[in-house]
Design a protein around this motif. Sequence first.
Motif, PDB file in Angstrom:
ATOM      1  N   THR A 159       0.954   3.824  -6.196  1.00 20.07           N
ATOM      2  CA  THR A 159       1.460   3.465  -4.771  1.00 20.07           C
ATOM      3  C   THR A 159       2.128   4.654  -4.340  1.00 20.07           C
ATOM      4  O   THR A 159       3.136   4.988  -4.786  1.00 20.07           O
ATOM      5  CB  THR A 159       2.294   2.307  -4.842  1.00 20.07           C
ATOM      6  N   PRO A 160       1.832   5.236  -3.157  1.00 17.54           N
ATOM      7  CA  PRO A 160       2.794   6.491  -2.829  1.00 17.54           C
ATOM      8  C   PRO A 160       4.058   5.965  -2.164  1.00 17.54           C
ATOM      9  O   PRO A 160       4.310   4.844  -1.771  1.00 17.54           O
ATOM     10  CB  PRO A 160       1.822   6.971  -1.460  1.00 17.54           C
ATOM     11  N   VAL A 161       5.252   6.814  -2.349  1.00 19.18           N
ATOM     12  CA  VAL A 161       6.418   6.536  -1.800  1.00 19.18           C
ATOM     13  C   VAL A 161       6.906   7.570  -0.749  1.00 19.18           C
ATOM     14  O   VAL A 161       6.684   8.531  -1.234  1.00 19.18           O
ATOM     15  CB  VAL A 161       7.273   6.449  -3.223  1.00 19.18           C
ATOM     16  N   VAL A 162       7.103   7.184   0.063  1.00 11.17           N
ATOM     17  CA  VAL A 162       7.753   7.876   1.281  1.00 11.17           C
ATOM     18  C   VAL A 162       9.227   7.796   1.243  1.00 11.17           C
ATOM     19  O   VAL A 162       9.889   6.915   1.441  1.00 11.17           O
ATOM     20  CB  VAL A 162       7.329   7.700   2.544  1.00 11.17           C
ATOM     21  N   ALA A 163       9.934   8.969   1.075  1.00 11.44           N
ATOM     22  CA  ALA A 163      11.490   9.160   0.857  1.00 11.44           C
ATOM     23  C   ALA A 163      11.784   8.948   2.640  1.00 11.44           C
ATOM     24  O   ALA A 163      11.385   9.900   3.462  1.00 11.44           O
ATOM     25  CB  ALA A 163      11.886  10.244   0.202  1.00 11.44           C
ATOM     26  N   ILE A 164      12.547   8.072   3.078  1.00 16.57           N
ATOM     27  CA  ILE A 164      13.057   7.908   4.583  1.00 16.57           C
ATOM     28  C   ILE A 164      14.637   8.128   4.572  1.00 16.57           C
ATOM     29  O   ILE A 164      15.433   7.306   3.980  1.00 16.57           O
ATOM     30  CB  ILE A 164      12.641   6.703   4.909  1.00 16.57           C
ATOM     31  N   VAL A 165      15.078   9.176   4.973  1.00 16.36           N
ATOM     32  CA  VAL A 165      16.506   9.574   5.305  1.00 16.36           C
ATOM     33  C   VAL A 165      16.878   8.737   6.660  1.00 16.36           C
ATOM     34  O   VAL A 165      16.514   9.274   7.601  1.00 16.36           O
ATOM     35  CB  VAL A 165      16.682  11.050   5.122  1.00 16.36           C
ATOM     36  N   THR A 166      17.675   7.863   6.416  1.00 12.44           N
ATOM     37  CA  THR A 166      17.921   6.892   7.340  1.00 12.44           C
ATOM     38  C   THR A 166      19.201   7.420   8.243  1.00 12.44           C
ATOM     39  O   THR A 166      19.971   8.163   7.488  1.00 12.44           O
ATOM     40  CB  THR A 166      17.940   5.354   7.378  1.00 12.44           C
ATOM     41  N   LYS A 167      19.523   6.904   9.341  1.00 15.98           N
ATOM     42  CA  LYS A 167      21.003   6.912  10.118  1.00 15.98           C
ATOM     43  C   LYS A 167      21.291   8.378  10.254  1.00 15.98           C
ATOM     44  O   LYS A 167      22.328   8.951  10.226  1.00 15.98           O
ATOM     45  CB  LYS A 167      22.049   6.602   9.175  1.00 15.98           C
TER      46      LYS A 167
ATOM     47  N   ASP B 278       0.789  -1.279  -0.086  1.00 13.19           N
ATOM     48  CA  ASP B 278       0.013  -0.159   0.066  1.00 13.19           C
ATOM     49  C   ASP B 278       0.935   1.250   0.077  1.00 13.19           C
ATOM     50  O   ASP B 278       0.383   2.436  -0.391  1.00 13.19           O
ATOM     51  CB  ASP B 278      -1.173  -0.052   1.375  1.00 13.19           C
ATOM     52  N   VAL B 279       2.149   1.244   0.616  1.00 16.74           N
ATOM     53  CA  VAL B 279       2.805   2.335   0.435  1.00 16.74           C
ATOM     54  C   VAL B 279       4.617   1.696   0.557  1.00 16.74           C
ATOM     55  O   VAL B 279       4.814   0.718   0.929  1.00 16.74           O
ATOM     56  CB  VAL B 279       2.630   3.035   1.854  1.00 16.74           C
ATOM     57  N   ILE B 280       5.136   2.609  -0.032  1.00 14.69           N
ATOM     58  CA  ILE B 280       6.772   2.281  -0.267  1.00 14.69           C
ATOM     59  C   ILE B 280       7.510   3.179   0.413  1.00 14.69           C
ATOM     60  O   ILE B 280       7.316   4.410   0.592  1.00 14.69           O
ATOM     61  CB  ILE B 280       7.241   2.242  -1.870  1.00 14.69           C
ATOM     62  N   GLY B 281       8.609   2.689   1.176  1.00 15.09           N
ATOM     63  CA  GLY B 281       9.566   3.392   1.949  1.00 15.09           C
ATOM     64  C   GLY B 281      10.759   3.526   1.051  1.00 15.09           C
ATOM     65  O   GLY B 281      11.295   2.384   1.254  1.00 15.09           O
ATOM     66  N   PHE B 282      11.132   4.383   0.735  1.00 13.69           N
ATOM     67  CA  PHE B 282      12.449   4.581  -0.226  1.00 13.69           C
ATOM     68  C   PHE B 282      13.326   5.117   0.938  1.00 13.69           C
ATOM     69  O   PHE B 282      13.591   6.135   1.229  1.00 13.69           O
ATOM     70  CB  PHE B 282      12.191   5.352  -1.292  1.00 13.69           C
ATOM     71  N   CYS B 283      14.458   4.100   1.130  1.00 14.37           N
ATOM     72  CA  CYS B 283      15.506   4.505   2.166  1.00 14.37           C
ATOM     73  C   CYS B 283      16.615   4.955   1.531  1.00 14.37           C
ATOM     74  O   CYS B 283      17.458   4.277   0.804  1.00 14.37           O
ATOM     75  CB  CYS B 283      15.687   3.256   3.116  1.00 14.37           C
ATOM     76  N   VAL B 284      17.272   6.069   1.971  1.00  8.88           N
ATOM     77  CA  VAL B 284      18.354   6.847   1.525  1.00  8.88           C
ATOM     78  C   VAL B 284      19.322   7.205   2.838  1.00  8.88           C
ATOM     79  O   VAL B 284      18.643   7.835   3.821  1.00  8.88           O
ATOM     80  CB  VAL B 284      18.420   8.074   0.821  1.00  8.88           C
ATOM     81  N   PRO B 285      20.502   6.645   3.046  1.00  8.82           N
ATOM     82  CA  PRO B 285      21.342   7.197   4.530  1.00  8.82           C
ATOM     83  C   PRO B 285      21.735   8.603   4.397  1.00  8.82           C
ATOM     84  O   PRO B 285      22.053   9.110   3.437  1.00  8.82           O
ATOM     85  CB  PRO B 285      22.438   6.130   4.300  1.00  8.82           C
ATOM     86  N   ALA B 286      21.661   9.098   5.604  1.00  9.12           N
ATOM     87  CA  ALA B 286      22.139  10.349   5.759  1.00  9.12           C
ATOM     88  C   ALA B 286      23.411  10.785   5.444  1.00  9.12           C
ATOM     89  O   ALA B 286      23.866  11.791   5.262  1.00  9.12           O
ATOM     90  CB  ALA B 286      21.479  10.884   7.082  1.00  9.12           C
ATOM     91  N   ASP B 287      24.420   9.857   5.711  1.00  9.81           N
ATOM     92  CA  ASP B 287      25.646  10.131   5.893  1.00  9.81           C
ATOM     93  C   ASP B 287      26.434   9.733   4.675  1.00  9.81           C
ATOM     94  O   ASP B 287      27.792   9.537   4.670  1.00  9.81           O
ATOM     95  CB  ASP B 287      26.135   9.144   7.028  1.00  9.81           C
ATOM     96  N   GLU B 288      25.786   9.430   3.549  1.00 11.21           N
ATOM     97  CA  GLU B 288      26.557   9.167   2.058  1.00 11.21           C
ATOM     98  C   GLU B 288      25.774  10.028   1.464  1.00 11.21           C
ATOM     99  O   GLU B 288      24.527  10.244   1.033  1.00 11.21           O
ATOM    100  CB  GLU B 288      26.249   7.590   1.739  1.00 11.21           C
TER     101      GLU B 288
END
Length: 316
Positions: A118-126, A89-99
């Motif tokens: 399908t909505p995509v949420v960009a998630i900036v990890t770390k 139902d929703v996609i989380g696109f993970c991109v690290p903060a430190d790279e």
Amino acid sequence: MTTPEFRSGFACFVGRPNVGKSTLMNALVGTKVAITSNRPQTTRRAIRGIVHRPDAQLVIVDTPGLHRPRTLLGERLDSLVRGTLTEVDVIGFCVPADEKVGDGDRYIARELAQVKGTPVVAIVTKADKVGPQQLAEQLMAVNALGDWADIVPVSAVGGLGAQTGQSARGGDGPYQLDVVADVLTGHLPEGPPLYPEGDLTDEPEQILVAEFVREAALEGVEQEVPHSIAVVVDEMGPRPGREDLTDIYAHVFVERPSQKAILIGRKGARLREVGTSARKQIEAMLGTRVYLNLQVSVAKDWQRNPKQLRRLGFYD
């Protein structure tokens, strides 16, 4: 005053290998249901973790890192990810903060642009690994990658800037974990719970045991070994007359004799370390003492062999 409708559904995390997808899922679920490692391609299955909330049930599907495959195994993992994208139902696109945003991130962003409806949420990890200024710059860079439904920075393990000393929040627990859950849940449809209260994953125990063994085997091995490790549980069950003891017999497969020697170590020392580390996690999961018997075998070039891939549980 009307009662808010209950929401339930599936979200999946996608991103390059080793961007924190499994760590984030474990933190949201509240327990370890996916193994983690600093080695690429640690995740090889679509593992589901279940987040229970008073207003919703969020089922997170952790997927292997999306990449340009170089082996038959890589092609099947890539196909697994693409199939998952069409079913959630929703996609989380993970991109690290430190790279810095790189070609791999841009490649995935282009792929996600092809997923319609399908909505995509960009998630900036770390976020714990950078200060506020670097995080702000990364958020702008990620924003430029595509048309996202939301963008959320998060740290599953520590406060913003925890490792840089640039924030007073450092070290006081996860950062914006609840916000990620809120945002993902907001994109779910209304509906009843999909799993019973208390279920944290639908993975069979034998699969989780095999994954814990593989995680332990990944620690400290040479660069050539990690991608070549696969684990199969041959037998598992309570010892007759001993409900407090579970016997587990498992095979660790590698591709070459030299890798087998590395994994076993001098006089079996390395393999004993693997068994001790894995057993602790398995005992915590099962709630019983565990006898763990590990054997190491060579399955030559299994990542490129269709027959071997089926034998090891990687189907078409």
